[in-house]
Design a protein around this motif. Structure first.
Motif, PDB file in Angstrom:
ATOM      1  N   PHE A 133       9.231  10.149 -13.838  1.00 46.73           N
ATOM      2  CA  PHE A 133       9.032  10.484 -12.431  1.00 46.73           C
ATOM      3  C   PHE A 133       8.022   9.558 -11.753  1.00 46.73           C
ATOM      4  CE2 PHE A 133       6.609  13.227  -9.360  1.00 46.73           C
ATOM      5  CZ  PHE A 133       7.568  13.263  -8.366  1.00 46.73           C
ATOM      6  N   VAL A 134       6.909   9.284 -12.393  1.00 41.55           N
ATOM      7  CA  VAL A 134       5.828   8.538 -11.742  1.00 41.55           C
ATOM      8  C   VAL A 134       6.009   7.030 -11.868  1.00 41.55           C
ATOM      9  CG1 VAL A 134       3.340   8.153 -11.648  1.00 41.55           C
ATOM     10  CG2 VAL A 134       4.212  10.442 -12.118  1.00 41.55           C
ATOM     11  N   PHE A 135       6.140   6.539 -13.087  1.00 40.79           N
ATOM     12  CA  PHE A 135       6.147   5.097 -13.342  1.00 40.79           C
ATOM     13  C   PHE A 135       7.532   4.594 -13.742  1.00 40.79           C
ATOM     14  CE2 PHE A 135       1.786   6.542 -14.511  1.00 40.79           C
ATOM     15  CZ  PHE A 135       1.093   5.875 -13.513  1.00 40.79           C
ATOM     16  N   ARG A 136       8.558   5.124 -13.115  1.00 43.81           N
ATOM     17  CA  ARG A 136       9.937   4.726 -13.428  1.00 43.81           C
ATOM     18  C   ARG A 136      10.143   3.250 -13.191  1.00 43.81           C
ATOM     19  NH1 ARG A 136      13.891   8.696 -10.368  1.00 43.81           N
ATOM     20  NH2 ARG A 136      15.172   6.854 -10.672  1.00 43.81           N
ATOM     21  N   LEU A 183       0.820  -1.211   0.000  1.00 43.84           N
ATOM     22  CA  LEU A 183       0.000   0.000   0.000  1.00 43.84           C
ATOM     23  C   LEU A 183       0.855   1.262   0.000  1.00 43.84           C
ATOM     24  CD1 LEU A 183      -2.899   1.001   0.051  1.00 43.84           C
ATOM     25  CD2 LEU A 183      -2.838   0.872   2.544  1.00 43.84           C
ATOM     26  N   ALA A 184       1.993   1.227   0.682  1.00 48.83           N
ATOM     27  CA  ALA A 184       2.882   2.396   0.724  1.00 48.83           C
ATOM     28  C   ALA A 184       3.438   2.708  -0.663  1.00 48.83           C
ATOM     29  CB  ALA A 184       4.026   2.165   1.707  1.00 48.83           C
ATOM     30  N   GLY A 185       3.813   1.663  -1.406  1.00 54.32           N
ATOM     31  CA  GLY A 185       4.315   1.869  -2.766  1.00 54.32           C
ATOM     32  C   GLY A 185       3.247   2.442  -3.679  1.00 54.32           C
ATOM     33  N   LEU A 186       2.036   1.925  -3.544  1.00 55.77           N
ATOM     34  CA  LEU A 186       0.919   2.431  -4.335  1.00 55.77           C
ATOM     35  C   LEU A 186       0.614   3.886  -3.983  1.00 55.77           C
ATOM     36  CD1 LEU A 186      -1.328   1.713  -6.392  1.00 55.77           C
ATOM     37  CD2 LEU A 186      -2.740   1.063  -4.419  1.00 55.77           C
ATOM     38  N   ALA A 187       0.611   4.204  -2.698  1.00 57.45           N
ATOM     39  CA  ALA A 187       0.342   5.581  -2.257  1.00 57.45           C
ATOM     40  C   ALA A 187       1.410   6.545  -2.763  1.00 57.45           C
ATOM     41  CB  ALA A 187       0.256   5.638  -0.732  1.00 57.45           C
TER      42      ALA A 187
END
Length: 149
Positions: free
Chosen positions: A141-144, A83-87
């Motif tokens: 930046f977002v989906f590296r 969940l932390a990675g998704l957040a």
């Protein structure tokens, strides 16, 4: 004839699934995001009798949520752990979209109000810039791929 169509369709699907098809996937998903935004905006006004401002706010939020999910799963094939990675990924996505929203407002203001361009041309030019910047920010930046999720 049918064999040729089937082969062409298979090659197209293979291309879209490959890393080389990423830009085309992004353009297709961007078009779908625009449709989600526009049609949900229209439906809320026409059927729910919501105000223009409320409809615009909700349709924009729906479009951003749709864009995040589809860019994550369909365009960049991003996988997060926990969940932390998704957040964190979602926060980076929202931050990048907030940045490009400010860029869009500033671009339209500069081109139309300062430089005197036609409002349609100024908006169109700014949209092109925003689409390019959104893609670059999403990719870098977002989906590296090299960033721990």
């Amino acid at each position: 004839m049918i064999r040729t169509i089937r082969t062409t369709l298979q090659k197209t699907i293979e291309f879209l699934k490959s890393p080389r098809g990423e830009t085309l996937r992004y353009v297709i998903i961007g078009g779908c995001t625009t449709l989600v935004d526009y049609f949900s905006y229209q439906m809320m006004i026409a059927f729910l009798h919501m105000s223009v401002t409320a409809s615009n706010a909700v349709s924009t939020a729906l479009a951003i949520l749709f864009a995040y999910i589809t860019n994550k799963l369909v365009v960049f094939f991003s996988r997060t752990v926990g969940l932390a990675g998704l957040a964190l990924e979602l926060a980076r996505f929202l931050a990048s979209r907030l940045f490009t929203m400010v860029l869009e407002f500033a671009g339209v203001y500069l081109l139309v109000n300062i430089l005197g361009q036609d409002y349609r041309l100024g908006k169109a030019e700014t949209i092109v810039l925003v689409v390019i910047v959104n893609y670059v920010l999403s990719k870098l930046f977002v989906f590296r791929k090299d960033q721990p999720q």
